[in-house]
Design a protein around this motif. Structure first.
Motif, mmCIF file in Angstrom:
data_model
loop_
_atom_site.group_PDB
_atom_site.id
_atom_site.type_symbol
_atom_site.label_atom_id
_atom_site.label_comp_id
_atom_site.label_asym_id
_atom_site.label_seq_id
_atom_site.Cartn_x
_atom_site.Cartn_y
_atom_site.Cartn_z
ATOM 1 N N ASN A 169 0.817 -1.211 0.000
ATOM 2 C CA ASN A 169 0.000 0.000 0.000
ATOM 3 C C ASN A 169 0.851 1.262 0.000
ATOM 4 O O ASN A 169 1.985 1.255 0.473
ATOM 5 C CB ASN A 169 -0.890 0.015 1.249
ATOM 6 N N GLU A 170 0.243 2.330 -0.501
ATOM 7 C CA GLU A 170 0.825 3.671 -0.357
ATOM 8 C C GLU A 170 2.213 3.787 -0.963
ATOM 9 O O GLU A 170 3.157 4.240 -0.309
ATOM 10 C CB GLU A 170 0.865 4.082 1.131
ATOM 11 N N ASP A 189 -2.393 2.030 -3.802
ATOM 12 C CA ASP A 189 -2.337 0.690 -3.234
ATOM 13 C C ASP A 189 -2.220 -0.314 -4.373
ATOM 14 O O ASP A 189 -2.960 -0.260 -5.347
ATOM 15 C CB ASP A 189 -3.604 0.415 -2.430
ATOM 16 N N ASN A 190 -1.285 -1.242 -4.213
ATOM 17 C CA ASN A 190 -1.088 -2.301 -5.196
ATOM 18 C C ASN A 190 -0.879 -1.780 -6.613
ATOM 19 O O ASN A 190 -1.571 -2.186 -7.553
ATOM 20 C CB ASN A 190 -2.265 -3.292 -5.142
#
Lengths: 751, 751
Positions: free
Chosen positions: B475-476, B488-489
């Motif tokens: 994430n992030e 994210d991703n």
């Protein structure tokens, strides 16, 4: 008890800053920190200041990396002329609490009189004993007036008492080399234009370099002596000096009254003249008369907003303190609003945030609607700036209020958790509606309220979009919790947006036959089609819900992050934001403050009690309450969910935040939002007050250990007093129309 | 043709800056912009500069809002002493192309000789006609040496020729008041410590205030004259002047050779001495000999990396230009790397980014592996800094390479699209593996490569986590496309992370019996359990896939955003980043550059061709190619997906980016990444070269209009030449072992 008293056997640096904030005097226009007149030793951490609400300089705020349309300058409140400095020399010994011996050292915030007092008995290193009594007041009736009554008694000697009273124009803003936000030389923001004596009146005028604002102050003295005195009028670089030398005998008292007035070019064409004339006017009568009026004014305030807790005197005192500080902070005109720290310090640079609407305005809506109206009228005054801000962010329509501002121009340096917090639009819209529902002030709605509702609603419609499933989604915004940022479908924000859009349209629809509404829609170019689209978006608003946990996730990706291990985080690592890189914080389920939980307070109809309860318990475990806006909201929602014990505990964390300095930064200024929040924790939480389009209701409980509690509010044309005891709530209609309040045991009409 | 020639009838400001970059001389150590010796009129936009790779000053980079652990200083490359300034006065007329009349004005980049040339015939306002021939060289053999051969002929007069040759130590970095990144006074970064004549050698030493680096330069002249001359050695504030006055007759030529050497304290204990000694050494022989060696050197370079396109001469020239610029940029030691603009300009402040590994290194891995190794060894040298950077970001283990840096410390001002671009770790890991697979240099892996792979793998394991479905998610983070951030991703990043983790573990497992690997694991404290965990995370890596569209979304929320209307965006609004607030860009499906598409090039086994094709077509529609790293990648992937026409079109956009200045900013320096990328577009795209653990293969096609193309690469111990024509590919093994290349029509061994 409407008095806060501290007594200290010594005088130490560590409490100086805090007391300066707690004992500050303010009246919504000027604020004077509770500095000791004689000053503190060099190097001590002190914030010596006098502030004028809405008066600012513009200073550079260079971005480390320039991206398109980022903000590169900001407004900052000004520390204006220092009129509180008075030095005392007792028979050659300079009065200084860090030398000699302290017999009495007491400070009082007397909320019944609307003044602060200081009482000192001190023995100089040479053994000269003096008694000092000081009374300070910022007048509610004459907003530009600040007075110091300075009485000195020689307790054990005959000799020379010298008083040096300064009027210092060459002041700087606070700077602390340990605080990177304030470390540079930007402290000197005012150029001194004039410092002069005009007969026995000292006059100073200063102006800013960039904002082009000038501020004036005038000072004059009244001296009462047992015998004769030698008085001289000095002038030094950037300051004047009123110097008294008087021979006194043991037991005799010398009394000096120092009157100061302040004025600024935001409000007056000729600030200097205004300061001079106001000073003359103020000095025409007796100070005792002004004190008397001050007392009447605060008595009326407390009478309007009376809140009593029977069974816990300390709590009652804290409640009064909070309400009084709010009252001191509240703007009396539409040029400005209520800053995060009120007028009690330079923290957050005097900026107005969403907190003013969401946490502070509710208190005024219920007790002093005219003051609440000022807050909203200020927002109307900066509506054009908010439109410009929206355009800067690429929006084709609508208004986006700046995250932090004085003039209406954005002052956020880090946009991902500043400007991106679009929910400020929702806070303003929510407050407009609450103001209207509570006061019934439909003229305000026609003149200003609905225009703001429509323009903020338009912004929501522009920022969001329909996803492939037909939901209206809002991406890349930051909710109240700053431990995530630029998230998709922040539950709180989406609730705000839906409410904002829905209220804007429903008011327009309800009053569609009104000429004033028609004219407004024409002026804004809002068509029926646009209203329909906005209404539809509100209805189709996506609100995240997680089937597995049965809770509302804070945003789309919140639950896929690991839970922060709060239990094993050392105490000294809080607040987390001072110890972890933001990117690290963003990767965890950890909240700085109430976010989804706040939505449950404001928009409780959106979810079942069961979902709210599960969510509450979920967020409870991962919220640090590093923000002062948090525990009060957890308290309110706990009350509403029937978790009374928790509600009382969270309230306990909120109510004395400044008095006990639990966040360790009250010295920078009091936390006005939390003060408003702890008021709501009682009224909207314990008593369960709700005001909706359907009417007014309560759902009260009595915290254990309390005998009863009562408070007064205004609802439409009526003044109501609620008393909650073991046997439920009684509502007395003290003034105005007979009305019905749901949830009470008894309604009493008339006196 | 290995020559770039421009001929202009006039001399105008608009092309000055571009030509300074295109005709810059560099050798990986020093770079000298192609400024005209005599200078340009005041106020013209010129970047006059000489740079030393890896030499920097540290300057403040205050954040507009201080958050925990944000970077508040940065390194910046230095403009060092100016040794290129030579003024000419022809019989009283100052040579200045903006006056008088231009007969010939020609500039040549002669890549066969490794020099640039300038040829001017100019008539002064007074009618004096002169011919000027200048040859400039940064020596590949003596890296600190820069020479200017300056020949002047009086074409139509007898008279006085004056030459003023300066050695200027008081120089500043480039600043452009229109560019907020460079607007302040930070231009003056060097203090002049020494400026002196030592006999006929001018010596200057300067040093920085903060980084404590000193740089030295030495200059000496050789003059060849038809007759006699008066020579004086002057000294002014911060500079020396070598002044020649010579009487010449019509047709006579005056020839001045100006030798300069540079040295720095990063590499030498006594830079001044080193500069002096190197200068003496260089002047011992003839310049002709140095020219000869230069020619041999570049001949060998081109021989190693030969690439020929039969059927499009201009393209061939552009290919040579790009390769030559890369060669000029490539560091010859491990103190530094290859900057985004090489040594051709101050754009991006001389910082090294991920581009060096992902776009530039592949060229050197295939043609000059020793130069590629320098790049990786530089990364090994800053591994400790990368570990510190990871800790600053809150990671418990591992190393995070800085997004932009010289010394290894992060220099990103805006972390959301700088530091958060964790994929730089993946680029370094990928390049380590490619270097190893191509060269077979296992010693490097044992000594340095595997340690970097493990430490970057650890970082991925720490940054990611398992979601509730058991996927490993990240994430992030920010992917290559900077029109979204902190997503994210991100598909690309997750691919990189999985590959990085998997390669780190598989090398350790494969060589688990090796003492060197055991020692390494011990040193790092990597346990078998940790290796297993990392391997498992790689296997469980979540890669976003959208069933409905059958594509890989760039990240989790990408597809729920509206598609940017590129068709109706006016041309002047590109690049979008200069016209839209980043928050606005983040809310749309719009890409600055290849992101998911780049993943398809590097990690093509992860998806079916069908998904890749659909995704390619999807991203094609929403990619602006505002980044110069984009079209080359689209070209490669188009080739691999069999979309040959598109591949050739994208290649066309990439190959002449600097020569045609299509991004309008080549004047700030050439785009080395795109140059490497366009090389890959041919080798990895058109020819379809792949080097994997299984071996080497091609999958070639011939662009329409081309007769054939060929290139040479090194693979393990062999030198291979590929020739692709209509009838497929032929691979000749020119040197080394017999090997098998899949996908060729014919293998030829021996000569």
């Amino acid at each position: 008890m409407k008095r806060i008293i501290t007594r200290q056997e010594n005088f130490e640096e560590k409490e100086v800053n805090l007391h300066e904030a707690l004992f500050s005097n303010a009246n919504g226009y000027i604020g004077v920190r509770g500095n000791v007149e004689e000053g503190v030793p060099n190097g001590w951490n002190t914030m010596r200041g006098t502030y004028i609400n809405g008066v600012y300089e513009i200073i550079p705020m260079k971005q480390a990396e320039s991206l398109c349309n980022l903000i590169e300058k900001k407004q900052t409140m000004l520390n204006v002329a220092d009129t509180q400095t008075i030095c005392l020399i007792a028979d050659g010994d300079v009065f200084d609490l860090t030398t000699g011996k302290i017999i009495v050292n007491e400070r009082v915030l007397d909320m019944e009189q609307g003044v602060t007092r200081r009482h000192v008995i001190w023995v100089s290193p040479d053994g000269k004993e003096i008694e000092l009594s000081v009374t300070r007041m910022t007048s509610f009736l004459i907003p530009s007036l600040f007075t110091i009554e300075y009485n000195v008694k020689a307790l054990n000697f005959d000799g020379l008492i010298e008083i040096k009273s300064y009027h210092i124009a060459d002041v700087k803003n606070y700077s602390n080399p340990d605080d990177p936000r304030l470390a540079d030389d930007s402290g000197a923001l005012l150029n001194v234009d004039v410092v002069k004596w005009r007969e026995d009146m000292s006059v100073a005028v200063s102006s800013t370099k960039v904002s082009g604002i000038s501020v004036a102050s005038a000072v004059s003295h009244r001296l009462r002596l047992p015998g004769k005195a030698e008085i001289s009028y000095g002038k030094e670089e950037g300051r004047t000096l009123y110097h008294v030398k008087a021979e006194v005998k043991q037991g005799e008292e010398l009394s000096l009254i120092k009157y100061s007035t302040f004025s600024d070019s935001v409000r007056e064409d000729d600030p200097e003249e205004f300061a001079r004339e106001t000073l003359k006017e103020a000095m025409r009568g007796n100070l005792a008369d002004i004190y008397e009026k001050q007392k009447e004014y605060v008595t009326e305030f407390f009478d309007n907003s009376e809140m009593e807790i029977d069974g816990d005197e300390e709590l009652g005192q804290a409640v009064n303190f909070n309400m009084y500080q709010l009252f001191q902070s509240a703007t009396r005109d539409k040029h400005c609003s209520i800053a995060a720290k009120g007028l009690s310090g330079e923290g957050y640079e005097g900026h107005y945030f969403w907190d003013t609407e969401m946490y502070v305005a509710p208190f005024f809506i219920l007790t002093n609607p005219e003051l609440a109206k000022n807050i909203l009228q200020y927002r109307y005054g900066i509506l054009d700036k908010a439109r410009e801000n929206a355009a800067l962010l690429g929006h084709k329509k609508g208004a986006l209020y700046p995250w932090r501002t004085i003039t209406g121009e954005e002052c956020s340096g880090y946009f991902p958790s500043g400007t991106a917090a679009y929910h400020i639009n929702g806070a303003i819209a929510y407050t407009i509606v609450q103001y209207y529902l509570t006061t019934g002030d439909i003229d305000f709605m026609f003149d200003q309220g609905e225009e703001m509702l429509l323009e903020t609603a338009r912004l929501w419609f522009d920022v969001g979009n329909y996803d492939r499933a037909g939901h209206f989604v809002i991406n890349e915004v930051t909710g109240p919790d700053e431990y995530t940022c630029m998230t998709d479908n922040n539950y709180y924000t989406n609730c705000c947006a839906a409410y904002n859009m829905s209220m804007a349209v429903s008011f327009a629809e309800k009053h569609s036959s009104s000429k004033r509404v028609k004219e407004l829609l024409d002026k804004l170019g809002v068509t029926t089609k646009e209203l329909k689209e906005i209404k539809m978006a509100a209805e189709k608003m996506y609100l995240p819900y997680d089937e597995e946990l049965g809770i509302n996730p804070q945003d789309d990706s919140f639950l896929q992050k690991p839970v922060w291990d709060l239990k094993n985080t050392p105490r000294e690592e809080f607040p987390l934001l001072l110890h972890y890189h933001p990117l690290h914080l963003y990767r965890y389920q950890v909240c700085k403050q109430a976010d989804t939980v706040l939505a449950y307070f404001l928009f409780e109809d959106g979810q079942s009690k069961e979902v709210m309860k599960k969510s509450f318990e979920y967020y409870e475990k991962i919220t640090t309450h590093d923000s002062s806006l948090s525990t009060c909201v957890f308290s309110i929602v706990a009350s509403r969910l029937g978790m009374h014990k928790k509600a009382v505990e969270y309230f306990g964390d909120s109510i004395k935040l400044d008095l006990l300095n639990t966040h360790n930064n009250s010295g920078d200024g009091v936390h006005t939002a939390n003060m408003g929040g702890s008021y709501m924790a009682i009224v909207n939480g314990f008593a369960g007050l709700r005001i909706t389009a359907e009417g007014i209701s309560v759902d009260p409980f009595l915290p254990s250990g309390w005998k009863k509690y009562s408070f007064k509010i205004r609802y439409k044309k009526s003044l109501l007093k609620f008393t909650v005891s073991k046997s439920g709530a009684v509502c007395e209609v003290l003034e105005g129309d007979k009305i019905v309040v749901k949830g009470v045991n008894e309604m009493r009409y008339g006196k």
